[in-house]
Design a protein around this motif. Structure first.
Motif, PDB file in Angstrom:
ATOM      1  N   ALA A 163       0.828  -1.207   0.000  1.00 27.38           N
ATOM      2  CA  ALA A 163       0.000   0.000   0.000  1.00 27.38           C
ATOM      3  C   ALA A 163       0.866   1.262   0.000  1.00 27.38           C
ATOM      4  O   ALA A 163       0.525   2.259  -0.652  1.00 27.38           O
ATOM      5  N   LEU A 164       1.985   1.219   0.705  1.00 25.48           N
ATOM      6  CA  LEU A 164       2.857   2.391   0.809  1.00 25.48           C
ATOM      7  C   LEU A 164       3.516   2.744  -0.518  1.00 25.48           C
ATOM      8  O   LEU A 164       3.884   3.906  -0.737  1.00 25.48           O
ATOM      9  N   HIS A 165       3.686   1.769  -1.391  1.00 24.27           N
ATOM     10  CA  HIS A 165       4.295   2.035  -2.697  1.00 24.27           C
ATOM     11  C   HIS A 165       3.505   3.070  -3.480  1.00 24.27           C
ATOM     12  O   HIS A 165       4.079   3.848  -4.258  1.00 24.27           O
ATOM     13  N   ILE A 166       2.174   3.095  -3.280  1.00 24.24           N
ATOM     14  CA  ILE A 166       1.333   4.017  -4.057  1.00 24.24           C
ATOM     15  C   ILE A 166       0.664   5.078  -3.186  1.00 24.24           C
ATOM     16  O   ILE A 166       0.094   6.027  -3.715  1.00 24.24           O
ATOM     17  N   ASN A 167       0.735   4.946  -1.869  1.00 23.09           N
ATOM     18  CA  ASN A 167       0.092   5.916  -0.986  1.00 23.09           C
ATOM     19  C   ASN A 167       0.818   7.252  -1.025  1.00 23.09           C
ATOM     20  O   ASN A 167       2.044   7.315  -1.110  1.00 23.09           O
ATOM     21  N   ALA A 168       0.048   8.344  -0.917  1.00 29.66           N
ATOM     22  CA  ALA A 168       0.636   9.687  -0.951  1.00 29.66           C
ATOM     23  C   ALA A 168       0.136  10.561   0.186  1.00 29.66           C
ATOM     24  O   ALA A 168       0.101  11.783   0.078  1.00 29.66           O
ATOM     25  N   SER A 169      -0.241   9.917   1.313  1.00 28.71           N
ATOM     26  CA  SER A 169      -0.753  10.718   2.435  1.00 28.71           C
ATOM     27  C   SER A 169      -0.113  10.379   3.776  1.00 28.71           C
ATOM     28  O   SER A 169       0.029  11.268   4.634  1.00 28.71           O
ATOM     29  N   THR A 202       6.063  10.337   1.247  1.00 30.80           N
ATOM     30  CA  THR A 202       5.417  11.126   2.309  1.00 30.80           C
ATOM     31  C   THR A 202       5.778  10.708   3.726  1.00 30.80           C
ATOM     32  O   THR A 202       5.677  11.511   4.648  1.00 30.80           O
ATOM     33  N   LEU A 203       6.182   9.449   3.943  1.00 35.05           N
ATOM     34  CA  LEU A 203       6.413   8.945   5.297  1.00 35.05           C
ATOM     35  C   LEU A 203       7.594   9.661   5.954  1.00 35.05           C
ATOM     36  O   LEU A 203       8.696   9.700   5.416  1.00 35.05           O
ATOM     37  N   THR A 204       7.358  10.219   7.135  1.00 33.80           N
ATOM     38  CA  THR A 204       8.421  10.905   7.873  1.00 33.80           C
ATOM     39  C   THR A 204       8.784  10.198   9.170  1.00 33.80           C
ATOM     40  O   THR A 204       9.822  10.493   9.762  1.00 33.80           O
ATOM     41  N   SER A 205       7.941   9.261   9.634  1.00 35.41           N
ATOM     42  CA  SER A 205       8.189   8.581  10.906  1.00 35.41           C
ATOM     43  C   SER A 205       7.827   7.105  10.801  1.00 35.41           C
ATOM     44  O   SER A 205       6.701   6.758  10.442  1.00 35.41           O
ATOM     45  N   LEU A 206       8.796   6.237  11.124  1.00 33.77           N
ATOM     46  CA  LEU A 206       8.582   4.782  11.110  1.00 33.77           C
ATOM     47  C   LEU A 206       9.037   4.204  12.441  1.00 33.77           C
ATOM     48  O   LEU A 206      10.201   4.324  12.811  1.00 33.77           O
ATOM     49  N   ASP A 207       8.120   3.605  13.162  1.00 30.82           N
ATOM     50  CA  ASP A 207       8.408   3.058  14.487  1.00 30.82           C
ATOM     51  C   ASP A 207       8.274   1.535  14.451  1.00 30.82           C
ATOM     52  O   ASP A 207       7.178   0.999  14.314  1.00 30.82           O
ATOM     53  N   ILE A 213      16.795  -1.487   5.614  1.00 32.48           N
ATOM     54  CA  ILE A 213      16.267  -0.149   5.895  1.00 32.48           C
ATOM     55  C   ILE A 213      17.334   0.910   5.676  1.00 32.48           C
ATOM     56  O   ILE A 213      17.059   1.997   5.156  1.00 32.48           O
ATOM     57  N   ALA A 214      18.580   0.599   6.038  1.00 32.04           N
ATOM     58  CA  ALA A 214      19.681   1.542   5.822  1.00 32.04           C
ATOM     59  C   ALA A 214      19.867   1.819   4.328  1.00 32.04           C
ATOM     60  O   ALA A 214      20.065   2.970   3.910  1.00 32.04           O
ATOM     61  N   LYS A 215      19.790   0.784   3.507  1.00 31.42           N
ATOM     62  CA  LYS A 215      19.916   0.964   2.056  1.00 31.42           C
ATOM     63  C   LYS A 215      18.760   1.804   1.522  1.00 31.42           C
ATOM     64  O   LYS A 215      18.944   2.639   0.615  1.00 31.42           O
ATOM     65  N   ALA A 216      17.575   1.591   2.088  1.00 33.04           N
ATOM     66  CA  ALA A 216      16.412   2.374   1.668  1.00 33.04           C
ATOM     67  C   ALA A 216      16.591   3.842   2.036  1.00 33.04           C
ATOM     68  O   ALA A 216      16.173   4.735   1.284  1.00 33.04           O
ATOM     69  N   MET A 217      17.200   4.110   3.199  1.00 34.15           N
ATOM     70  CA  MET A 217      17.462   5.488   3.607  1.00 34.15           C
ATOM     71  C   MET A 217      18.367   6.192   2.604  1.00 34.15           C
ATOM     72  O   MET A 217      18.136   7.348   2.239  1.00 34.15           O
ATOM     73  N   ARG A 218      19.381   5.475   2.152  1.00 36.78           N
ATOM     74  CA  ARG A 218      20.305   6.066   1.185  1.00 36.78           C
ATOM     75  C   ARG A 218      19.604   6.328  -0.145  1.00 36.78           C
ATOM     76  O   ARG A 218      19.800   7.371  -0.775  1.00 36.78           O
ATOM     77  N   ALA A 219      18.776   5.380  -0.576  1.00 38.08           N
ATOM     78  CA  ALA A 219      18.042   5.557  -1.822  1.00 38.08           C
ATOM     79  C   ALA A 219      17.056   6.708  -1.706  1.00 38.08           C
ATOM     80  O   ALA A 219      16.866   7.482  -2.651  1.00 38.08           O
ATOM     81  N   ARG A 220      16.436   6.816  -0.550  1.00 37.68           N
ATOM     82  CA  ARG A 220      15.459   7.898  -0.326  1.00 37.68           C
ATOM     83  C   ARG A 220      16.138   9.257  -0.333  1.00 37.68           C
ATOM     84  O   ARG A 220      15.558  10.252  -0.772  1.00 37.68           O
ATOM     85  N   ASN A 221      17.371   9.318   0.155  1.00 37.24           N
ATOM     86  CA  ASN A 221      18.129  10.563   0.103  1.00 37.24           C
ATOM     87  C   ASN A 221      18.286  11.037  -1.337  1.00 37.24           C
ATOM     88  O   ASN A 221      18.124  12.219  -1.641  1.00 37.24           O
ATOM     89  N   SER A 222      18.607  10.099  -2.224  1.00 36.83           N
ATOM     90  CA  SER A 222      18.764  10.436  -3.634  1.00 36.83           C
ATOM     91  C   SER A 222      17.439  10.878  -4.233  1.00 36.83           C
ATOM     92  O   SER A 222      17.375  11.844  -5.011  1.00 36.83           O
ATOM     93  N   LEU A 223      16.350  10.179  -3.846  1.00 34.86           N
ATOM     94  CA  LEU A 223      15.023  10.522  -4.336  1.00 34.86           C
ATOM     95  C   LEU A 223      14.626  11.916  -3.872  1.00 34.86           C
ATOM     96  O   LEU A 223      14.049  12.703  -4.619  1.00 34.86           O
ATOM     97  N   ALA A 237      16.538  14.406  -3.249  1.00 32.37           N
ATOM     98  CA  ALA A 237      17.285  15.430  -3.969  1.00 32.37           C
ATOM     99  C   ALA A 237      16.703  15.689  -5.352  1.00 32.37           C
ATOM    100  O   ALA A 237      16.852  16.784  -5.898  1.00 32.37           O
ATOM    101  N   LEU A 238      15.996  14.706  -5.902  1.00 29.54           N
ATOM    102  CA  LEU A 238      15.475  14.827  -7.258  1.00 29.54           C
ATOM    103  C   LEU A 238      13.996  15.184  -7.312  1.00 29.54           C
ATOM    104  O   LEU A 238      13.473  15.489  -8.373  1.00 29.54           O
ATOM    105  N   SER A 239      13.320  15.145  -6.172  1.00 27.74           N
ATOM    106  CA  SER A 239      11.883  15.405  -6.164  1.00 27.74           C
ATOM    107  C   SER A 239      11.487  16.150  -4.891  1.00 27.74           C
ATOM    108  O   SER A 239      12.316  16.482  -4.059  1.00 27.74           O
ATOM    109  N   GLU A 240      10.179  16.360  -4.754  1.00 28.54           N
ATOM    110  CA  GLU A 240       9.671  17.071  -3.581  1.00 28.54           C
ATOM    111  C   GLU A 240       9.172  16.082  -2.530  1.00 28.54           C
ATOM    112  O   GLU A 240       8.136  16.274  -1.916  1.00 28.54           O
ATOM    113  N   SER A 241       9.898  15.021  -2.291  1.00 28.96           N
ATOM    114  CA  SER A 241       9.499  14.024  -1.307  1.00 28.96           C
ATOM    115  C   SER A 241       9.807  14.512   0.103  1.00 28.96           C
ATOM    116  O   SER A 241      10.728  15.294   0.320  1.00 28.96           O
ATOM    117  N   SER A 242       9.016  14.022   1.070  1.00 29.73           N
ATOM    118  CA  SER A 242       9.244  14.376   2.473  1.00 29.73           C
ATOM    119  C   SER A 242      10.354  13.498   3.042  1.00 29.73           C
ATOM    120  O   SER A 242      10.381  12.299   2.791  1.00 29.73           O
TER     121      SER A 242
END
Length: 268
Positions: A78-84, A112-117, A131-141, A143-148
């Motif tokens: 669900a998170l792959h397509i969720n935007a809220s 959009t996700l800013t907090s994961l517990d 999760i660490a690899k995802a953090m690095r990928a998200r950093n790149s994302l 920089a290229l978009s308006e992601s949170s």
């Protein structure tokens, strides 16, 4: 009188039928058992998944009711397509590395996700590394978009050792958004502490780091304390050691530029 559950084949019955058909009963038993877990997760998460599909929820608290790995994988899809969704609480859900890896893949694409517990699960080193690899990928994302940016990550009490700590430390070096990282009550020792210390020397966003009750030892505590002094953004740093069996109490307080690290050994 109809008995409860009459008309619905049990797991045992399905396995027995499979054996009669010449199929490995154990394999079929496992398949049916997995299907039952997925069905249970869908039942637990029916309303949350529906809300996610509609982009109608920003905070989701599923502490103890997330459906284990199967639930984590459903939420990840669900998170792959969720935007809220901005905050997701999956504490106490018996999520292993399998569920963590699914969530990590979702983190790569979710914007959009800013907090994961994930406090008090069992994602271990493999899950933490994913999760660490995802953090690095998200950093790149980012920089290229308006992601949170991901700002809060709690992985306390997850059987994470030095390998997982090292992967997270590597991600922290390049990260400029994470403000809180919870790693308390894991199995991080000296080499993991050294990796985190190296990351603290260059990180400029982390405000809170929780490392209480990890067996980092005296050498690990010292290297972390020294590195913390160089991380000007860090204001909360918990390094309370593991409880020991010694019949003595020692208390000291090391001041680090406006905050403190308690070092305590409690009497058994």
């Amino acid at each position: 009188r109809a008995r409860a559950g009459a008309g619905r084949p049990s797991v045992v019955a399905a396995a027995a039928a499979a054996a009669e058909r010449g199929i490995g009963a154990m394999g079929d038993y496992c398949s049916v058992a997995e299907d039952a877990k997925v069905a249970r997760a869908k039942l637990l998460l029916g309303e949350p998944l529906d809300e996610l599909s509609k982009n109608a929820v920003e905070t989701l608290d599923l502490m103890g009711h997330g459906g284990g790995d199967e639930g984590a994988m459903l939420l990840a899809s669900a998170l792959h397509i969720n935007a809220s969704l901005r905050q997701l609480n999956l504490r106490w859900n018996n999520i292993s590395e399998r569920g963590a890896e699914a969530l990590a893949l979702a983190l790569r694409s979710n914007t959009t996700l800013t907090s994961l517990d994930l406090y008090c699960n069992s994602i271990k080193d493999s899950g933490a590394t994913a999760i660490a690899k995802a953090m690095r990928a998200r950093n790149s994302l980012q920089a290229l978009s308006e992601s949170s940016p991901l700002q809060m990550l709690d992985l306390g009490w997850n059987n994470i050792g030095d390998r997982g700590a090292g992967a997270l430390a590597s991600a922290l070096k390049a990260n400029r958004s994470l403000r809180r990282l919870g790693l308390e009550q894991n199995t991080i020792e000296l080499s993991g502490a050294e990796a985190i210390a190296a990351a603290l020397k260059t990180n400029r966003s982390l405000a809170s780091l929780q490392l209480a009750r990890n067996p980092v030892g005296e050498a690990g505590a010292v290297v972390l304390a020294e590195a913390a002094q160089l991380c000007w953004s860090l204001t909360t740093f918990d390094l309370m050691p593991q409880m020991t069996g010694r019949c003595s109490t020692v208390r000291s307080n090391l001041s680090l530029s406006g905050f403190s690290i308690p070092e305590e050994e409690y009497a058994s």
